[in-house]
Enzyme design. Structure first.
Site, PDB file in Angstrom:
ATOM      1  N   HIS A   1      -2.170  -5.491   1.666  1.00 42.13           N
ATOM      2  CA  HIS A   1      -3.439  -5.832   1.604  1.00 42.13           C
ATOM      3  C   HIS A   1      -3.433  -7.463   1.115  1.00 42.13           C
ATOM      4  O   HIS A   1      -2.226  -7.677   0.420  1.00 42.13           O
ATOM      5  CB  HIS A   1      -4.288  -5.262   0.364  1.00 42.13           C
ATOM      6  CG  HIS A   1      -5.670  -5.974  -0.210  1.00 42.13           C
ATOM      7  ND1 HIS A   1      -6.534  -5.733   0.419  1.00 42.13           N
ATOM      8  CD2 HIS A   1      -5.695  -7.133  -0.866  1.00 42.13           C
ATOM      9  CE1 HIS A   1      -7.658  -6.791  -0.084  1.00 42.13           C
ATOM     10  NE2 HIS A   1      -7.012  -7.282  -1.034  1.00 42.13           N
TER      11      HIS A   1
ATOM     12  N   GLU B   1     -10.142  -9.969  -7.114  1.00 41.38           N
ATOM     13  CA  GLU B   1      -8.885  -8.834  -7.204  1.00 41.38           C
ATOM     14  C   GLU B   1      -7.771  -8.751  -8.211  1.00 41.38           C
ATOM     15  O   GLU B   1      -7.127  -7.728  -8.869  1.00 41.38           O
ATOM     16  CB  GLU B   1      -8.413  -8.633  -5.700  1.00 41.38           C
ATOM     17  CG  GLU B   1      -9.532  -8.631  -4.689  1.00 41.38           C
ATOM     18  CD  GLU B   1      -9.128  -8.447  -3.294  1.00 41.38           C
ATOM     19  OE1 GLU B   1      -9.985  -8.069  -2.650  1.00 41.38           O
ATOM     20  OE2 GLU B   1      -8.073  -9.063  -2.934  1.00 41.38           O
TER      21      GLU B   1
ATOM     22  N   THR C   1      -5.372  -6.768  11.171  1.00 40.61           N
ATOM     23  CA  THR C   1      -5.716  -5.354  10.294  1.00 40.61           C
ATOM     24  C   THR C   1      -4.760  -4.307  11.193  1.00 40.61           C
ATOM     25  O   THR C   1      -4.256  -3.339  10.422  1.00 40.61           O
ATOM     26  CB  THR C   1      -7.006  -4.921  10.403  1.00 40.61           C
ATOM     27  OG1 THR C   1      -7.614  -6.280   9.603  1.00 40.61           O
ATOM     28  CG2 THR C   1      -7.480  -3.819   9.390  1.00 40.61           C
TER      29      THR C   1
ATOM     30  N   ARG D   1      -2.600 -14.299   4.960  1.00 46.63           N
ATOM     31  CA  ARG D   1      -3.294 -13.517   6.199  1.00 46.63           C
ATOM     32  C   ARG D   1      -2.354 -13.766   7.350  1.00 46.63           C
ATOM     33  O   ARG D   1      -2.238 -12.815   8.122  1.00 46.63           O
ATOM     34  CB  ARG D   1      -4.657 -14.012   6.292  1.00 46.63           C
ATOM     35  CG  ARG D   1      -5.459 -13.908   5.055  1.00 46.63           C
ATOM     36  CD  ARG D   1      -6.193 -12.209   4.668  1.00 46.63           C
ATOM     37  NE  ARG D   1      -6.781 -11.721   5.879  1.00 46.63           N
ATOM     38  CZ  ARG D   1      -7.542 -10.634   5.916  1.00 46.63           C
ATOM     39  NH1 ARG D   1      -7.732  -9.843   4.803  1.00 46.63           N
ATOM     40  NH2 ARG D   1      -8.230 -10.070   6.945  1.00 46.63           N
TER      41      ARG D   1
ATOM     42  N   ARG E   1       2.469  -6.595   8.979  1.00 44.74           N
ATOM     43  CA  ARG E   1       1.970  -5.610   9.592  1.00 44.74           C
ATOM     44  C   ARG E   1       2.533  -5.024  10.837  1.00 44.74           C
ATOM     45  O   ARG E   1       2.943  -3.857  11.084  1.00 44.74           O
ATOM     46  CB  ARG E   1       0.525  -5.634   9.333  1.00 44.74           C
ATOM     47  CG  ARG E   1      -0.388  -5.425   8.222  1.00 44.74           C
ATOM     48  CD  ARG E   1      -1.631  -5.968   8.322  1.00 44.74           C
ATOM     49  NE  ARG E   1      -2.463  -5.707   7.251  1.00 44.74           N
ATOM     50  CZ  ARG E   1      -3.763  -6.118   6.865  1.00 44.74           C
ATOM     51  NH1 ARG E   1      -4.082  -6.921   7.710  1.00 44.74           N
ATOM     52  NH2 ARG E   1      -4.158  -5.687   5.678  1.00 44.74           N
TER      53      ARG E   1
ATOM     54  N   LYS F   1       0.803  -1.058  -0.137  1.00 44.19           N
ATOM     55  CA  LYS F   1       0.080   0.275  -0.154  1.00 44.19           C
ATOM     56  C   LYS F   1       0.832   1.464  -0.110  1.00 44.19           C
ATOM     57  O   LYS F   1       2.072   1.218   0.314  1.00 44.19           O
ATOM     58  CB  LYS F   1      -0.880  -0.076   1.380  1.00 44.19           C
ATOM     59  CG  LYS F   1      -1.878  -1.237   1.269  1.00 44.19           C
ATOM     60  CD  LYS F   1      -2.777  -1.094   2.398  1.00 44.19           C
ATOM     61  CE  LYS F   1      -4.168  -2.161   2.448  1.00 44.19           C
ATOM     62  NZ  LYS F   1      -4.953  -2.099   3.481  1.00 44.19           N
TER      63      LYS F   1
ATOM     64  N   ASN G   1      -1.852   0.383   6.955  1.00 47.54           N
ATOM     65  CA  ASN G   1      -1.261  -0.918   7.289  1.00 47.54           C
ATOM     66  C   ASN G   1      -0.492  -1.734   6.271  1.00 47.54           C
ATOM     67  O   ASN G   1      -0.331  -2.647   6.605  1.00 47.54           O
ATOM     68  CB  ASN G   1      -2.335  -1.778   7.995  1.00 47.54           C
ATOM     69  CG  ASN G   1      -3.467  -1.984   6.978  1.00 47.54           C
ATOM     70  OD1 ASN G   1      -3.626  -1.780   5.776  1.00 47.54           O
ATOM     71  ND2 ASN G   1      -4.594  -2.817   7.467  1.00 47.54           N
TER      72      ASN G   1
ATOM     73  N   TYR H   1     -12.886  -1.416  -3.244  1.00 45.97           N
ATOM     74  CA  TYR H   1     -13.395  -1.730  -1.771  1.00 45.97           C
ATOM     75  C   TYR H   1     -14.706  -1.391  -1.620  1.00 45.97           C
ATOM     76  O   TYR H   1     -15.063  -1.124  -0.637  1.00 45.97           O
ATOM     77  CB  TYR H   1     -12.280  -0.507  -1.091  1.00 45.97           C
ATOM     78  CG  TYR H   1     -11.043  -1.114  -0.750  1.00 45.97           C
ATOM     79  CD1 TYR H   1     -10.701  -2.198   0.118  1.00 45.97           C
ATOM     80  CD2 TYR H   1      -9.890  -0.522  -1.347  1.00 45.97           C
ATOM     81  CE1 TYR H   1      -9.414  -2.449   0.398  1.00 45.97           C
ATOM     82  CE2 TYR H   1      -8.715  -0.803  -0.851  1.00 45.97           C
ATOM     83  CZ  TYR H   1      -8.414  -1.784   0.012  1.00 45.97           C
ATOM     84  OH  TYR H   1      -7.139  -2.285   0.425  1.00 45.97           O
TER      85      TYR H   1
HETATM   86  P1  IDP Z   1      -8.074  -6.203   6.227  1.00 44.99           P
HETATM   87  O1  IDP Z   1      -7.303  -5.595   5.212  1.00 44.99           O
HETATM   88  O2  IDP Z   1      -7.227  -6.968   7.376  1.00 44.99           O
HETATM   89  O3  IDP Z   1      -8.934  -7.442   5.584  1.00 44.99           O
HETATM   90  P2  IDP Z   1     -10.697  -4.988   6.463  1.00 44.99           P
HETATM   91  O4  IDP Z   1     -11.371  -4.893   7.557  1.00 44.99           O
HETATM   92  O5  IDP Z   1     -10.884  -5.838   5.129  1.00 44.99           O
HETATM   93  O6  IDP Z   1      -9.270  -5.353   6.802  1.00 44.99           O
HETATM   94  O7  IDP Z   1     -10.487  -3.454   6.110  1.00 44.99           O
HETATM   95  C1  IDP Z   1      -9.743  -3.080   4.734  1.00 44.99           C
HETATM   96  C2  IDP Z   1      -8.987  -1.857   4.909  1.00 44.99           C
HETATM   97  O8  IDP Z   1      -9.716  -0.989   5.186  1.00 44.99           O
HETATM   98  C3  IDP Z   1      -7.759  -2.323   5.892  1.00 44.99           C
HETATM   99  O9  IDP Z   1      -6.707  -2.964   5.679  1.00 44.99           O
HETATM  100  C4  IDP Z   1      -7.463  -0.680   6.325  1.00 44.99           C
HETATM  101  O10 IDP Z   1      -6.486  -0.175   5.530  1.00 44.99           O
HETATM  102  C5  IDP Z   1      -8.790  -0.154   6.277  1.00 44.99           C
HETATM  103  N1  IDP Z   1      -9.409  -0.068   7.464  1.00 44.99           N
HETATM  104  C6  IDP Z   1     -10.072  -1.115   8.191  1.00 44.99           C
HETATM  105  N2  IDP Z   1     -10.360  -0.785   9.533  1.00 44.99           N
HETATM  106  C7  IDP Z   1     -10.270   0.623   9.437  1.00 44.99           C
HETATM  107  C8  IDP Z   1     -10.419   1.613  10.609  1.00 44.99           C
HETATM  108  O11 IDP Z   1     -10.961   1.306  11.755  1.00 44.99           O
HETATM  109  N3  IDP Z   1      -9.919   2.949  10.242  1.00 44.99           N
HETATM  110  C9  IDP Z   1      -9.448   3.180   9.322  1.00 44.99           C
HETATM  111  N4  IDP Z   1      -9.160   2.262   8.223  1.00 44.99           N
HETATM  112  C10 IDP Z   1      -9.486   1.175   8.505  1.00 44.99           C
HETATM  113 MG    MG Z   2     -10.500  -7.539   4.095  1.00 52.22          MG
END
Ligand code: IDP
Ligand code: MG
Length: 139
Positions: free
Chosen positions: A116, A127, A92, A86, A103, A10, A113, A50
């Site tokens: 992805h 994707e 996350t 993962r 991460r 990212k 973070n 997204y």
């Molecule tokens: P993941 O990437 O671990 O699967 P998801 O819940 O699918 O997590 O969320 C997608 C992306 O959205 C995360 O990787 C992160 O960049 C962002 N994100 C998720 N939760 C938050 C939050 O609470 N605040 C800001 N950004 C968030």
């Molecule tokens: Mg996700």
């Protein structure tokens, strides 16, 4: 197709010069790179990619962040690719990610973070198809 997953490095990580370190962690963990590109997505493309999160409070923050500067997109192959990747990247939120995960090592915050990873075999294909044409994927 359960042996493939899609990932992105990212903007926060590309900006800090971490492409090489993160790709090394990925190949050291046994993933084979079968497609790879440096690219930048528009805000509209980020909203499409997204779209599952469009009702979430962080949607605008997420889509502006993901489109603000270049990313690296990669399609990866390994047994149990989706779940093993993962595990390699961790939670996350880096503050709760396990030690040694990508991460934990590199991410700035729950939003920024660094990486992805697809959450299912179906999404890995969807994707990867968003970023790569058939001829860009090695067989
Ligand atoms: P993941 O990437 O671990 O699967 P998801 O819940 O699918 O997590 O969320 C997608 C992306 O959205 C995360 O990787 C992160 O960049 C962002 N994100 C998720 N939760 C938050 C939050 O609470 N605040 C800001 N950004 C968030
Ligand atoms: Mg996700």
């Amino acid at each position: 197709m359960s042996n493939k997953t899609f990932m992105m490095i990212k903007p926060d990580a590309v900006e800090r010069g971490l492409i090489g370190d993160i790709l090394k962690d990925i190949t050291d963990a046994g993933f084979k790179i079968i497609a790879l590109k440096l690219t930048q997505i528009s805000i509209n493309e980020a909203q499409t990619f997204y779209s599952v999160h469009k009702e979430r409070p962080f949607f605008n923050e997420l889509t502006s962040y993901m489109s603000r500067s270049p990313i690296v997109a990669a399609f990866l192959e390994k047994d149990n690719a989706v779940s093993d990747f993962r595990k390699l990247i961790g939670d996350t939120d880096p503050s709760t990610a396990d030690e040694g995960t990508i991460r934990k090592k590199y991410a700035i915050s729950k939003g920024e973070n660094s990486v992805h990873g697809s959450d299912s075999d179906d999404n890995a294909l969807i994707e990867a198809s968003f970023h790569f044409s058939g001829r860009e994927i090695l067989s």
